[in-house]
Scaffold this motif. Structure first.
Motif, PDB file in Angstrom:
ATOM      1  N   VAL A 284       0.851  -1.194   0.000  1.00 54.81           N
ATOM      2  CA  VAL A 284       0.000   0.000   0.000  1.00 54.81           C
ATOM      3  C   VAL A 284       0.886   1.244   0.000  1.00 54.81           C
ATOM      4  N   ILE A 285       0.482   2.216  -0.821  1.00 51.01           N
ATOM      5  CA  ILE A 285       1.219   3.474  -0.958  1.00 51.01           C
ATOM      6  C   ILE A 285       0.271   4.632  -0.642  1.00 51.01           C
ATOM      7  N   PHE A 286       0.720   5.545   0.186  1.00 43.64           N
ATOM      8  CA  PHE A 286      -0.089   6.700   0.574  1.00 43.64           C
ATOM      9  C   PHE A 286       0.523   7.994   0.058  1.00 43.64           C
ATOM     10  N   ASP A 287      -0.309   8.880  -0.428  1.00 46.10           N
ATOM     11  CA  ASP A 287       0.071  10.278  -0.568  1.00 46.10           C
ATOM     12  C   ASP A 287       0.189  10.846   0.850  1.00 46.10           C
ATOM     13  N   LEU A 288       0.823  11.997   0.989  1.00 44.29           N
ATOM     14  CA  LEU A 288       1.015  12.573   2.327  1.00 44.29           C
ATOM     15  C   LEU A 288       0.059  13.724   2.619  1.00 44.29           C
ATOM     16  N   ASP A 289       0.227  14.838   1.886  1.00 49.46           N
ATOM     17  CA  ASP A 289      -0.521  16.054   2.186  1.00 49.46           C
ATOM     18  C   ASP A 289      -1.984  15.924   1.779  1.00 49.46           C
ATOM     19  N   GLY A 290      -2.864  16.062   2.773  1.00 48.91           N
ATOM     20  CA  GLY A 290      -4.285  15.953   2.509  1.00 48.91           C
ATOM     21  C   GLY A 290      -4.799  14.527   2.551  1.00 48.91           C
ATOM     22  N   THR A 291      -3.885  13.566   2.654  1.00 47.91           N
ATOM     23  CA  THR A 291      -4.266  12.156   2.721  1.00 47.91           C
ATOM     24  C   THR A 291      -3.918  11.585   4.097  1.00 47.91           C
ATOM     25  N   LEU A 292      -2.649  11.665   4.465  1.00 45.63           N
ATOM     26  CA  LEU A 292      -2.230  11.238   5.801  1.00 45.63           C
ATOM     27  C   LEU A 292      -2.236  12.390   6.796  1.00 45.63           C
ATOM     28  N   LEU A 293      -1.739  13.537   6.352  1.00 50.50           N
ATOM     29  CA  LEU A 293      -1.671  14.705   7.234  1.00 50.50           C
ATOM     30  C   LEU A 293      -2.547  15.825   6.696  1.00 50.50           C
ATOM     31  N   ASP A 294      -3.270  16.471   7.587  1.00 50.36           N
ATOM     32  CA  ASP A 294      -4.199  17.529   7.209  1.00 50.36           C
ATOM     33  C   ASP A 294      -3.454  18.850   7.069  1.00 50.36           C
ATOM     34  N   THR A 295      -2.612  18.912   6.048  1.00 51.67           N
ATOM     35  CA  THR A 295      -1.773  20.095   5.836  1.00 51.67           C
ATOM     36  C   THR A 295      -2.419  21.118   4.910  1.00 51.67           C
ATOM     37  N   GLU A 296      -3.543  20.798   4.294  1.00 47.17           N
ATOM     38  CA  GLU A 296      -4.059  21.647   3.230  1.00 47.17           C
ATOM     39  C   GLU A 296      -4.437  23.046   3.700  1.00 47.17           C
ATOM     40  N   SER A 297      -5.103  23.168   4.858  1.00 48.55           N
ATOM     41  CA  SER A 297      -5.452  24.506   5.340  1.00 48.55           C
ATOM     42  C   SER A 297      -4.196  25.280   5.724  1.00 48.55           C
ATOM     43  N   LEU A 298      -3.220  24.587   6.302  1.00 47.01           N
ATOM     44  CA  LEU A 298      -1.951  25.241   6.649  1.00 47.01           C
ATOM     45  C   LEU A 298      -1.203  25.651   5.390  1.00 47.01           C
ATOM     46  N   SER A 299      -1.278  24.799   4.364  1.00 45.81           N
ATOM     47  CA  SER A 299      -0.617  25.099   3.100  1.00 45.81           C
ATOM     48  C   SER A 299      -1.208  26.349   2.458  1.00 45.81           C
ATOM     49  N   CYS A 300      -2.536  26.480   2.526  1.00 48.61           N
ATOM     50  CA  CYS A 300      -3.196  27.672   1.976  1.00 48.61           C
ATOM     51  C   CYS A 300      -2.700  28.937   2.668  1.00 48.61           C
ATOM     52  N   LEU A 301      -2.663  28.914   3.995  1.00 44.82           N
ATOM     53  CA  LEU A 301      -2.195  30.076   4.746  1.00 44.82           C
ATOM     54  C   LEU A 301      -0.741  30.387   4.401  1.00 44.82           C
ATOM     55  N   ALA A 302       0.075  29.335   4.265  1.00 41.43           N
ATOM     56  CA  ALA A 302       1.482  29.541   3.918  1.00 41.43           C
ATOM     57  C   ALA A 302       1.628  30.182   2.538  1.00 41.43           C
ATOM     58  N   VAL A 303       0.775  29.771   1.589  1.00 42.06           N
ATOM     59  CA  VAL A 303       0.801  30.378   0.250  1.00 42.06           C
ATOM     60  C   VAL A 303       0.475  31.860   0.348  1.00 42.06           C
ATOM     61  N   ILE A 304      -0.587  32.184   1.068  1.00 39.70           N
ATOM     62  CA  ILE A 304      -1.011  33.585   1.189  1.00 39.70           C
ATOM     63  C   ILE A 304       0.071  34.420   1.863  1.00 39.70           C
ATOM     64  N   ASP A 305       0.643  33.910   2.950  1.00 42.31           N
ATOM     65  CA  ASP A 305       1.688  34.648   3.673  1.00 42.31           C
ATOM     66  C   ASP A 305       2.958  34.799   2.844  1.00 42.31           C
ATOM     67  N   SER A 306       3.186  33.881   1.910  1.00 39.12           N
ATOM     68  CA  SER A 306       4.417  33.894   1.120  1.00 39.12           C
ATOM     69  C   SER A 306       4.482  35.070   0.151  1.00 39.12           C
ATOM     70  N   PHE A 307       3.345  35.659  -0.156  1.00 33.58           N
ATOM     71  CA  PHE A 307       3.381  36.851  -1.008  1.00 33.58           C
ATOM     72  C   PHE A 307       4.143  37.964  -0.302  1.00 33.58           C
ATOM     73  N   GLU A 308       3.768  38.249   0.928  1.00 33.64           N
ATOM     74  CA  GLU A 308       4.463  39.293   1.680  1.00 33.64           C
ATOM     75  C   GLU A 308       5.910  38.907   1.931  1.00 33.64           C
ATOM     76  N   LEU A 309       6.150  37.626   2.235  1.00 36.75           N
ATOM     77  CA  LEU A 309       7.519  37.170   2.478  1.00 36.75           C
ATOM     78  C   LEU A 309       8.385  37.275   1.226  1.00 36.75           C
ATOM     79  N   SER A 310       7.736  37.300   0.063  1.00 36.54           N
ATOM     80  CA  SER A 310       8.463  37.422  -1.215  1.00 36.54           C
ATOM     81  C   SER A 310       8.406  38.848  -1.755  1.00 36.54           C
ATOM     82  N   ASN A 311       8.002  39.790  -0.902  1.00 34.83           N
ATOM     83  CA  ASN A 311       7.896  41.205  -1.284  1.00 34.83           C
ATOM     84  C   ASN A 311       6.863  41.433  -2.381  1.00 34.83           C
ATOM     85  N   LEU A 312       5.798  40.650  -2.354  1.00 35.08           N
ATOM     86  CA  LEU A 312       4.668  40.836  -3.252  1.00 35.08           C
ATOM     87  C   LEU A 312       3.461  41.190  -2.376  1.00 35.08           C
TER      88      LEU A 312
END
Length: 285
Positions: free
Chosen positions: A21-49
């Motif tokens: 058996v093979i598992f994907d990780l993000d969104g399958t084993l670990l509930d990282t998707e909401s955290l990933s969304c926030l990280a994407v949004i915050d990365s604009f400011e962190l990238s001077n955008l």
């Protein structure tokens, strides 16, 4: 080697021996998707955008989740692939000011002069580093997806070889797993998106072919759990059997011609369709 027979009463599955058996990780084993969304949004400011204040407030009012029309496009992709999509969406829909044009179809409008190509690579690399750093900080909070830990432990008790195939880079996986070593210790192999043997990311079959190879089984004898359509397509094109556990916002119908089984959560997985002696109602606690 563990060979498990199929359920003869299931007319849709015949002569299948699930051996790994093979598992994907993000969104399958670990509930990282909401955290990933926030990280994407915050990365604009962190990238001077700069996201305009009214758009940033709108995103915040929606729980700092990316709009589904965007999120569905990037599920399962590697950073080098999803970042240009996110930048183009932000430029076109949020009014984020950028020197380079990332809007839909930008490839056909560019001649890819060496200087511009390098500039684009630099922008993507900077945003990727910012996103990974922010996500790594947030991942101290990451929880397992419903039913994931119990399912992994139950499959391990059946002596099934287990692997993870994730588009995330190795350094990111090492951060995400810190709170979940009790689950991760059941896996024999973890194949990441930056593995040198994974030339192309999902939906190409590379990562699942590599995972099956390391486990020592033919892909057709491997059962894959995925939450994204691209991931399911990747596993199917590798020749694996696929169980989809999609995001609650995704239409399950899109998996009809890809996944062999579609679940609302891993709590629903009984294994009966696959001849596994597993009862989700009696999973290990």
């Amino acid at each position: 080697m563990t060979v498990l027979s199929t359920n003869a009463s299931d007319e849709n599955i015949t002569a299948i021996h699930i051996q790994a058996v093979i598992f994907d990780l993000d969104g399958t084993l670990l509930d990282t998707e909401s955290l990933s969304c926030l990280a994407v949004i915050d990365s604009f400011e962190l990238s001077n955008l700069r996201i305009p204040p009214e758009k940033r407030n709108e995103l915040k009012s929606r729980g700092d989740l990316l709009p589904w029309e965007l999120k569905r496009l990037i599920l399962g992709l590697r950073g080098s692939e999803w970042i240009p999509i996110v930048l183009g969406y932000a430029q076109q829909n949020w009014g984020v000011d950028m020197e380079l044009d990332w809007r839909e179809g930008w490839q056909s409008r560019c001649r890819f002069a060496d200087v511009e190509e390098e500039a684009r690579k630099d922008v993507v690399a900077k945003f990727w580093r910012a996103w990974e750093k922010r996500l790594n900080d947030l991942c101290e909070q990451v929880e397992a997806c419903p039913g994931a830990t119990d399912l992994v432990k139950s499959l391990a008790l059946l002596k099934l070889p287990l692997a993870i195939a994730t588009s995330s880079r190795l350094a990111s996986v090492q951060k995400k797993r810190r709170r979940h070593e009790d689950m991760f210790q059941s896996f024999q192999f973890i194949v990441t998106g930056d593995d040198p043997n994974v030339k192309c990311g999902k939906p190409a079959p590379d990562i699942f072919l590599e995972a099956a190879k390391r486990l020592g089984f033919h892909p057709s004898n491997c059962l894959v759990f995925e939450d994204s359509l691209l991931g399911a397509q990747s596993a199917k094109s590798a020749g694996c059997r696929v169980v989809a556990v999609p995001d609650r916002r995704m239409e399950k119908e899109v998996f009809n011609n890809v996944a062999d089984e579609v679940l609302t959560s891993m709590h629903e997985f009984t294994g009966k369709k696959w001849g596994l002696s597993l009862d989700s109602a009696k999973m290990i606690k």
